[in-house]
Design a protein around this motif. Structure first.
Motif, PDB file in Angstrom:
ATOM      1  N   GLY A   1       0.594  -1.065   0.091  1.00  0.00           N
ATOM      2  CA  GLY A   1      -0.002   0.215   0.010  1.00  0.00           C
ATOM      3  C   GLY A   1       0.752   1.239  -0.052  1.00  0.00           C
ATOM      4  O   GLY A   1       0.564   2.512  -0.725  1.00  0.00           O
ATOM      5  N   ILE A   2       1.844   1.163   0.980  1.00  0.00           N
ATOM      6  CA  ILE A   2       2.605   2.331   0.884  1.00  0.00           C
ATOM      7  C   ILE A   2       3.435   2.460  -0.528  1.00  0.00           C
ATOM      8  O   ILE A   2       3.633   3.693  -1.037  1.00  0.00           O
ATOM      9  CB  ILE A   2       3.751   2.324   1.889  1.00  0.00           C
ATOM     10  N   ILE A   3       3.918   1.586  -1.000  1.00  0.00           N
ATOM     11  CA  ILE A   3       4.651   1.560  -2.348  1.00  0.00           C
ATOM     12  C   ILE A   3       3.447   2.354  -3.517  1.00  0.00           C
ATOM     13  O   ILE A   3       3.674   3.188  -4.233  1.00  0.00           O
ATOM     14  CB  ILE A   3       5.115   0.486  -2.834  1.00  0.00           C
ATOM     15  N   PHE A   4       2.358   1.797  -3.317  1.00  0.00           N
ATOM     16  CA  PHE A   4       1.368   2.284  -4.276  1.00  0.00           C
ATOM     17  C   PHE A   4       1.065   3.587  -4.231  1.00  0.00           C
ATOM     18  O   PHE A   4       0.533   4.398  -4.994  1.00  0.00           O
ATOM     19  CB  PHE A   4      -0.267   1.421  -3.983  1.00  0.00           C
ATOM     20  N   ILE A   5       0.759   4.041  -2.812  1.00  0.00           N
ATOM     21  CA  ILE A   5       0.610   5.504  -2.654  1.00  0.00           C
ATOM     22  C   ILE A   5       1.941   6.322  -3.290  1.00  0.00           C
ATOM     23  O   ILE A   5       1.501   7.228  -3.891  1.00  0.00           O
ATOM     24  CB  ILE A   5       0.719   5.815  -1.106  1.00  0.00           C
ATOM     25  N   ILE A   6       3.144   6.007  -3.264  1.00  0.00           N
ATOM     26  CA  ILE A   6       4.343   6.646  -3.887  1.00  0.00           C
ATOM     27  C   ILE A   6       4.012   6.490  -5.435  1.00  0.00           C
ATOM     28  O   ILE A   6       3.967   7.689  -6.195  1.00  0.00           O
ATOM     29  CB  ILE A   6       5.485   6.097  -3.379  1.00  0.00           C
ATOM     30  N   LEU A   7       3.709   5.376  -6.053  1.00  0.00           N
ATOM     31  CA  LEU A   7       3.504   5.217  -7.348  1.00  0.00           C
ATOM     32  C   LEU A   7       2.399   6.245  -7.894  1.00  0.00           C
ATOM     33  O   LEU A   7       2.618   6.781  -8.982  1.00  0.00           O
ATOM     34  CB  LEU A   7       3.194   3.826  -7.753  1.00  0.00           C
ATOM     35  N   SER A   8       1.285   6.533  -6.959  1.00  0.00           N
ATOM     36  CA  SER A   8       0.201   6.984  -7.257  1.00  0.00           C
ATOM     37  C   SER A   8       0.226   8.670  -7.474  1.00  0.00           C
ATOM     38  O   SER A   8      -0.021   9.301  -8.393  1.00  0.00           O
ATOM     39  CB  SER A   8      -0.917   6.898  -6.454  1.00  0.00           C
ATOM     40  N   LEU A   9       1.152   9.165  -6.610  1.00  0.00           N
ATOM     41  CA  LEU A   9       1.525  10.406  -6.262  1.00  0.00           C
ATOM     42  C   LEU A   9       2.672  10.836  -7.281  1.00  0.00           C
ATOM     43  O   LEU A   9       2.432  12.138  -7.788  1.00  0.00           O
ATOM     44  CB  LEU A   9       2.228  10.539  -4.789  1.00  0.00           C
ATOM     45  N   THR A  10       3.437  10.117  -7.969  1.00  0.00           N
ATOM     46  CA  THR A  10       4.524  10.138  -8.686  1.00  0.00           C
ATOM     47  C   THR A  10       4.055  10.033 -10.477  1.00  0.00           C
ATOM     48  O   THR A  10       4.794  10.005 -11.188  1.00  0.00           O
ATOM     49  CB  THR A  10       5.795   9.177  -8.597  1.00  0.00           C
ATOM     50  N   ASN A  11       2.738   9.563 -10.473  1.00  0.00           N
ATOM     51  CA  ASN A  11       2.085   9.337 -11.920  1.00  0.00           C
ATOM     52  C   ASN A  11       2.571   8.339 -12.548  1.00  0.00           C
ATOM     53  O   ASN A  11       2.382   8.030 -13.731  1.00  0.00           O
ATOM     54  CB  ASN A  11       2.342  10.734 -12.913  1.00  0.00           C
TER      55      ASN A  11
ATOM     56  N   LEU B   1      -4.852   6.838  -6.158  1.00  0.00           N
ATOM     57  CA  LEU B   1      -4.476   7.344  -4.613  1.00  0.00           C
ATOM     58  C   LEU B   1      -5.591   6.547  -3.636  1.00  0.00           C
ATOM     59  O   LEU B   1      -5.211   5.895  -2.683  1.00  0.00           O
ATOM     60  CB  LEU B   1      -4.425   8.511  -4.318  1.00  0.00           C
ATOM     61  N   ALA B   2      -6.799   6.679  -4.032  1.00  0.00           N
ATOM     62  CA  ALA B   2      -7.893   6.154  -3.098  1.00  0.00           C
ATOM     63  C   ALA B   2      -7.740   4.554  -3.088  1.00  0.00           C
ATOM     64  O   ALA B   2      -7.768   3.951  -1.737  1.00  0.00           O
ATOM     65  CB  ALA B   2      -9.362   6.237  -3.770  1.00  0.00           C
TER      66      ALA B   2
ATOM     67  N   ALA C   1      -5.009   2.878  -3.207  1.00  0.00           N
ATOM     68  CA  ALA C   1      -3.441   2.776  -2.476  1.00  0.00           C
ATOM     69  C   ALA C   1      -3.860   2.972  -1.012  1.00  0.00           C
ATOM     70  O   ALA C   1      -3.453   2.287  -0.017  1.00  0.00           O
ATOM     71  CB  ALA C   1      -2.363   3.765  -2.742  1.00  0.00           C
ATOM     72  N   ILE C   2      -4.618   4.157  -0.587  1.00  0.00           N
ATOM     73  CA  ILE C   2      -4.921   4.411   0.555  1.00  0.00           C
ATOM     74  C   ILE C   2      -5.900   3.323   1.339  1.00  0.00           C
ATOM     75  O   ILE C   2      -5.462   2.838   2.475  1.00  0.00           O
ATOM     76  CB  ILE C   2      -5.569   5.820   0.768  1.00  0.00           C
ATOM     77  N   GLY C   3      -6.583   2.789   0.634  1.00  0.00           N
ATOM     78  CA  GLY C   3      -7.491   1.759   1.132  1.00  0.00           C
ATOM     79  C   GLY C   3      -6.782   0.644   1.348  1.00  0.00           C
ATOM     80  O   GLY C   3      -7.203   0.010   2.311  1.00  0.00           O
ATOM     81  N   THR C   4      -5.737   0.267   0.588  1.00  0.00           N
ATOM     82  CA  THR C   4      -4.982  -0.910   0.919  1.00  0.00           C
ATOM     83  C   THR C   4      -4.254  -0.861   2.112  1.00  0.00           C
ATOM     84  O   THR C   4      -4.238  -1.772   3.154  1.00  0.00           O
ATOM     85  CB  THR C   4      -4.112  -1.364  -0.306  1.00  0.00           C
ATOM     86  N   THR C   5      -3.700   0.273   2.461  1.00  0.00           N
ATOM     87  CA  THR C   5      -2.915   0.800   3.479  1.00  0.00           C
ATOM     88  C   THR C   5      -3.813   0.732   4.891  1.00  0.00           C
ATOM     89  O   THR C   5      -3.184   0.038   5.917  1.00  0.00           O
ATOM     90  CB  THR C   5      -2.211   1.975   3.482  1.00  0.00           C
ATOM     91  N   ALA C   6      -4.797   1.294   4.760  1.00  0.00           N
ATOM     92  CA  ALA C   6      -5.734   1.341   5.809  1.00  0.00           C
ATOM     93  C   ALA C   6      -6.263  -0.206   6.084  1.00  0.00           C
ATOM     94  O   ALA C   6      -6.337  -0.471   7.483  1.00  0.00           O
ATOM     95  CB  ALA C   6      -6.999   2.468   5.612  1.00  0.00           C
TER      96      ALA C   6
END
Length: 452
Positions: free
Chosen positions: A107-117, A306-307, A309-314
């Protein structure tokens, strides 16, 4: 609300969005019962998993509405939960705490990938014909899921086969399994009639009518519940129940093996499947709703990713496996859902399910199967948009379409579609059609099959 959700701009209204949200939730409410059953095999507390699944689904769906204003609903992904329990825990011998840690890292990796396009760039790199093929493939895939859930399609000597009513009568299972298969077939015809007559809320009505017919059959003794065989009472056992404590799974992660090679392989597997399942679902559902622009891009996709990714992390923090965008979102889209209000309504229902679980858990799979079959038909209509005259476009699209249902995976369909697209373009001398990112994706997919 009009200013935020833009109902008029997207050709919808509050009533339509509410019906869409309820429809989507009802077609995916099964996850509240299935996810605790699957993850429970790893030794986790099933009551805590139920609560974690409902909470994580609501959080992720609210994020989808607020970040992207799109009608996609999220929950614990099927397949990924089985990989979590049966492969990582029971197969590889890791504790469920370590498996949750892998989901958290993903999830953290996905948040980064989502924010960096990065994830957005991958979405945009997929050619238009393949995007249409993804939509069609998902249509066939969810149709197959619906037929399986209703036991219309069953295991057989030919891998799959049609349910035998004669066999169920001989085996004495007609009043449990056989009647539900018959009700599912009747439900498909009822829903098809409602769609043909353009009745507002046709899919939701189809679910409710099919369920109601089942209740009538139970009351007159035609349907007899058999919990040991997986056929439960269709009549809710109550109305209100208190949610189970989330304490047994809340923040129960183990970072002790985070640097090991096996752990990295587990994270990569979660990452890969979730990435392309989500992209595939977004492509398929957005295509069905005509949300893609002239260049095949989805406005608001960064917020949607991003949603997710945040869902996975949460979800990992709460105590459930990877949260992903559900393909059943297409049922709400078929009802006219076009904004984040659809996701809001579904998210609220996930929260209500914590206190009204007897009602939501009584929704049978044979009642939601007709919705999946009809939505599959609606998504299949996209097939006319494929450029069939160009074989280098049409053949990869066809491969992508058949791979999804036959390999039972959205991500495998995308992988085979991308690989065949790049290879066919190369060998026919149409190199200019291949973008650098598509070439990289093909290599990544090939490497994935070589390693995993």
């Amino acid at each position: 609300m009009e200013n935020f959700f833009k109902f008029k701009e997207r050709g919808t209204d509050m009533k339509t969005e509410m019906i869409a949200g309820v429809t989507t939730f009802m077609t995916m409410a099964y996850i509240l019962a299935v996810n605790p059953n699957i993850l429970g095999a790893s030794g986790m507390d099933t009551g805590a998993i139920f609560t974690a699944t409902a909470l994580a689904s609501a959080i992720a769906s609210f994020c989808m509405a607020l970040f992207a204003n799109l009608p996609f609903v999220l929950s614990a992904g099927m397949g990924l939960n089985a990989y979590f329990a049966y492969t990582v825990v029971l197969g590889m011998g890791y504790s469920w705490e370590v498996a949750l840690t892998a989901v958290f890292v993903e999830g953290i990796i996905f948040i980064i990938l989502s924010l960096t396009n990065v994830r957005e760039a991958i979405f945009n790199a997929i050619p238009t014909n393949l995007k249409v093929a993804v939509s069609v493939g998902i249509g066939l895939f969810i149709t197959f899921i619906g037929l399986q859930n209703a036991h219309i399609v069953v295991d057989s000597a030919t891998l799959v086969g049609l349910f035998s009513f004669k066999g169920s009568v001989a085996a004495g299972t007609f009043q449990s399994e056989g009647i539900t298969v018959l009700l599912a077939l009747i439900g498909i015809l009822i829903t098809a009639f409602l769609v043909a007559k353009n009745v507002k809320g046709n899919i939701l009505i189809g679910i409710l009518v099919t369920w109601l017919l089942g209740i009538v059959c139970q009351l007159i003794g035609l349907y007899v519940p058999n919990p040991e065989a997986g056929f439960f009472s269709l009549i809710p056992s109550g109305i209100i129940s208190m949610p189970a404590s989330i304490g047994p799974t809340l923040f129960k992660m183990d970072f002790s093996v985070i640097g090991s090679l096996d752990f990295l392989v587990v994270v990569f597997a979660f990452l890969f499947v979730d990435l392309f399942d989500t992209l595939g679902t977004l492509i398929g559902c957005a295509s069905k709703a005509n949300m893609l622009d002239a260049e095949g891009r989805l406005p608001g996709i960064k917020g949607a990713l991003l949603a997710d990714a945040i869902g996975t992390t949460a979800g990992a923090c709460l105590g459930t496996s990877t949260i992903t965008t559900f393909v059943e979102s297409s049922s709400g889209i078929a009802e006219g859902g076009r904004t984040g209000m659809t996701a809001i309504v579904s998210g609220i229902l996930f929260l209500l399910a914590l206190f009204l679980s007897p009602i939501f858990l009584a929704i049978p799979s044979f009642a939601t199967a007709p919705a999946l079959v009809i939505v599959g038909f609606l998504m299949m209509q996209q097939v006319t948009k494929i450029t069939w005259e160009d074989m280098t476009e049409a053949i990869p699209a066809f491969i992508c379409i058949f791979a999804m249902p036959f390999m039972y995976s959205i991500s495998e369909g995308i992988a085979f579609g991308v690989i065949s697209y790049v290879v066919l373009k190369l060998v026919t001398g149409k190199n200019k059609d291949i973008t650098p990112l598509m070439f990289v994706l093909a290599l990544v997919f090939i490497a994935k099959y070589a390693v995993l």
